[in-house]
Scaffold this active site. Structure first.
Site, PDB file in Angstrom:
ATOM      1  CE1 TYR A 113      -8.727  -1.213   3.578  1.00  0.00           C
ATOM      2  CE2 TYR A 113      -9.180  -3.169   4.879  1.00  0.00           C
ATOM      3  CZ  TYR A 113      -9.393  -2.403   3.745  1.00  0.00           C
ATOM      4  OH  TYR A 113     -10.280  -2.847   2.801  1.00  0.00           O
ATOM      5  CD  GLU A 114      -3.244  -3.016   3.325  1.00  0.00           C
ATOM      6  OE1 GLU A 114      -2.011  -2.902   3.437  1.00  0.00           O
ATOM      7  OE2 GLU A 114      -3.848  -4.063   3.577  1.00  0.00           O
ATOM      8  N   GLY A 115      -2.008   1.514   5.922  1.00  0.00           N
ATOM      9  CA  GLY A 115      -1.381   2.808   6.185  1.00  0.00           C
ATOM     10  C   GLY A 115      -2.451   3.879   6.172  1.00  0.00           C
TER      11      GLY A 115
END
Length: 598
Positions: free
Chosen positions: A439-441
């Site tokens: 997550y978060e890229g």
């Protein structure tokens, strides 16, 4: 579940001896951040994390969040812990004093977050997302929005989220379908569905402030047409308190591999009232403020869970008796030796220790850059800090989470079969850590960001800004009596880093796929060289202290031994990453897509 103890000695080593935070705080005018104040924050933060959050970690994992017709209930004790956290003023530690915060440097908030996430990663998601939302509102909101939302979020009465992902798109935000229709009163009707929204619904605060990406009716196509909106669960009333319920709801929560006590929600917006933050069609720029904050925090999760796993593994390795040492009995009064005498167990523990302490140094260096970017009155100094932050953020996020996952896996392995059993708590740390590279890229996206945007996109300017620091350090320490061989190795890799970058750039001019093919190995190469730099910085200080006869000799000797291990057993991984980069894209792209079919 491993018993968490905040590594205060190692934290103080970095703060006081390696990076000299007190002098930097003084230079930046952060007069309230005195050594006594910082010491009190560390001590009290450690107590809260060890005594309140850590005991909730396993029970939260087993109980999970509960969903009932749009209502999410967090595990027993979570709500009370959050109230205690807010009452203690922790939410406002680094928040702007104009909106009720303590106005202390951002680095202190990041350091506190290490202890919070190490003790209970699921619980840490709730204040963590709130801090990210606060940073975006503070940077891009109107004064009215700041007064309305920041004051209550600083108090911990309201929490926040970031709503980006939709069922059909994750990284490719240019194709989002959520729409924002202007209303006569200046607000907007927000309609659409967002998924994977951490802390999207819960019972820990009286209101939840969603930051939502959406497109206006006349928006340009792609990412240039995205706007950002504040969409609260309850609309503020005339005096800024909680008013009527907004037209949004939680459709469900996800059943996940890890961080089970963090509510990951599907959020439905049905012409919900939203308020534009920043300029129309500039929402992605606003959201990047929050995303960069979140990516640094996510990178820290690798360190945090690696630290928790290491602490459990060390205790177990000292207690567990299995076989005799190859060089003869080490505990002749016992039926077998503790497993810490065996070289392979030492390999695992030292790998964890080297990654954790190296990543902590990287994180604290980055935290210091945050302070400069926010507090320095020197425009050139701020620009340099911001450039270094831009360059290091994808390394922090991807390298720290990949190596953190390796560390938690090794911690479970130290326990052998017991590591696979739920009651020992080690497998939970692996499960909780597994999301961090996603997550978060995803880490693949971070690698593309580093190589494509930050390095090649700046024509090497951002890379040179960091490698120049390494070059100057190596020049200054070239004749170090005990460390010059390692300094020479770092200097050679630093030079090779630039040469490798040039090769990729030249190849990419002929074939753009070369960037995507090289990016992950390039980022890992960068991460190993970066940690080598910080390990040598720590080793130089440790050597100085030993030579001067100051402090705890055993602590500094351990630093030098771990640095030596890093250079001999982990830094050589750069050679395989370099070879993979130099192999190019042809071996990846040769196979036609249909040959992957079953």
């Amino acid at each position: 579940m491993p018993e968490y103890k905040a590594p205060l000695r190692d934290m103080r080593f970095l703060l006081d001896e390696v990076f000299d935070f007190p002098a930097r705080y003084a230079a930046l005018g952060a007069s309230d951040a005195t050594p006594d104040m910082v010491g009190a924050i560390l001590e009290e933060g450690a107590k809260f994390c060890e005594q309140v959050l850590a005991p909730l970690n396993r029970s939260g994992d087993e109980e999970e969040c509960r969903f009932d017709n749009g209502v999410v209930t967090t595990p027993k004790g979570f709500k009370e812990a959050f109230a205690q956290y807010a009452e203690g003023g922790w939410m406002g530690l680094s928040a702007d004093a104009a909106y009720g915060g303590q106005g202390l440097p951002h680095s202190l908030g990041l350091i506190l977050s290490e202890m919070v996430a190490s003790s209970n990663q699921s619980w840490a998601m709730y204040p963590g997302l709130t801090h990210g939302a606060m940073s975006a509102i503070h940077a891009h909101g109107s004064e009215e929005q700041k007064q309305t939302y920041l004051t209550r979020m600083t108090e911990g009465r309201w929490t926040g989220t970031m709503c980006l992902t939709e069922p059909h798109c994750g990284t490719d935000l240019g194709i989002i379908k959520t729409r924002a229709v202007p209303r006569a009163d200046g607000s907007y009707a927000i309609s659409g569905t967002k998924i994977f929204i951490s802390a999207g619904e819960h019972d820990m605060s009286e209101n939840i402030v969603h930051l939502v990406l959406a497109k206006l009716p006349d928006a340009p196509a792609g990412t240039k047409g995205i706007s950002l909106f504040i969409v609260p669960k309850f609309l503020p009333n005339a005096d800024g308190g909680v008013g009527e319920r907004n037209a949004l709801s939680c459709g469900s929560i996800e059943h996940k591999m890890g961080i089970k006590a963090s509510a990951t929600c599907v959020m439905n917006f049905d012409e919900a009232t939203g308020f534009l933050i920043g300029e129309p069609n500039k929402g992605l720029n606003c959201m990047f403020t929050m995303m960069n904050h979140a990516r640094l925090g996510t990178g820290m999760q690798g360190l945090c869970l690696g630290e928790a796993s290491y602490q459990g593994a060390v205790r177990y390795a000292n207690d567990r008796l299995q076989m005799r040492a190859l060089t003869g009995p080490k505990a002749p009064d016992k039926p077998a030796d503790p497993i810490i005498v065996h070289p392979d167990v030492r390999r695992m523990l030292l790998t964890m220790k080297a990654f954790n302490e190296g990543n902590r140094a990287l994180a604290y260096f980055t935290a210091q850059l945050l302070d400069v970017a926010h507090l320095s009155e020197d425009a050139a100094e701020r620009e340099e800090a911001e450039n270094l932050l831009a360059f290091l953020t994808p390394i922090c996020k991807a390298f720290m989470t990949d190596t953190g996952l390796e560390a938690t896996n090794l911690g479970m392995q130290v326990f052998g079969g017991h590591g696979y059993i739920r009651e020992w708590g080690m497998e939970q740390l692996v499960r909780d850590c597994r999301i961090a590279p996603i997550y978060e890229g995803t880490n693949g996206i971070q690698a593309l960001d580093l190589l494509g945007r930050k390095v090649l996109g700046s024509q090497g300017k951002l890379l040179r800004g960091f490698t120049k620091l390494i070059h100057k350090f190596c020049e200054a320490q070239a004749e170090h009596p005990q460390l010059k061989a390692q300094v020479a190795e770092l200097a050679a890799l630093n030079k090779e880093w630039g040469e490798l970058t040039l090769k990729i750039g030249q190849a990419a001019m002929k074939n753009p796929d070369e960037v995507g093919a090289a990016s992950v190995d390039y980022l890992m190469y960068a991460g190993y060289v970066t940690l080598a730099y910080f390990w040598l910085r720590m080793a130089v200080v440790a050597r100085q202290k030993l030579d001067a006869g100051e402090g705890e000799a055993a602590f500094y000797q351990a630093k030098l031994a771990t640095c030596d291990f890093y250079f001999k057993r982990l830094l050589p991984r750069t050679a395989s990453h370099r070879a993979a980069v130099e192999a190019g894209s042809e071996c990846l792209m040769r196979l036609e897509a249909e040959h992957f079919m079953l």
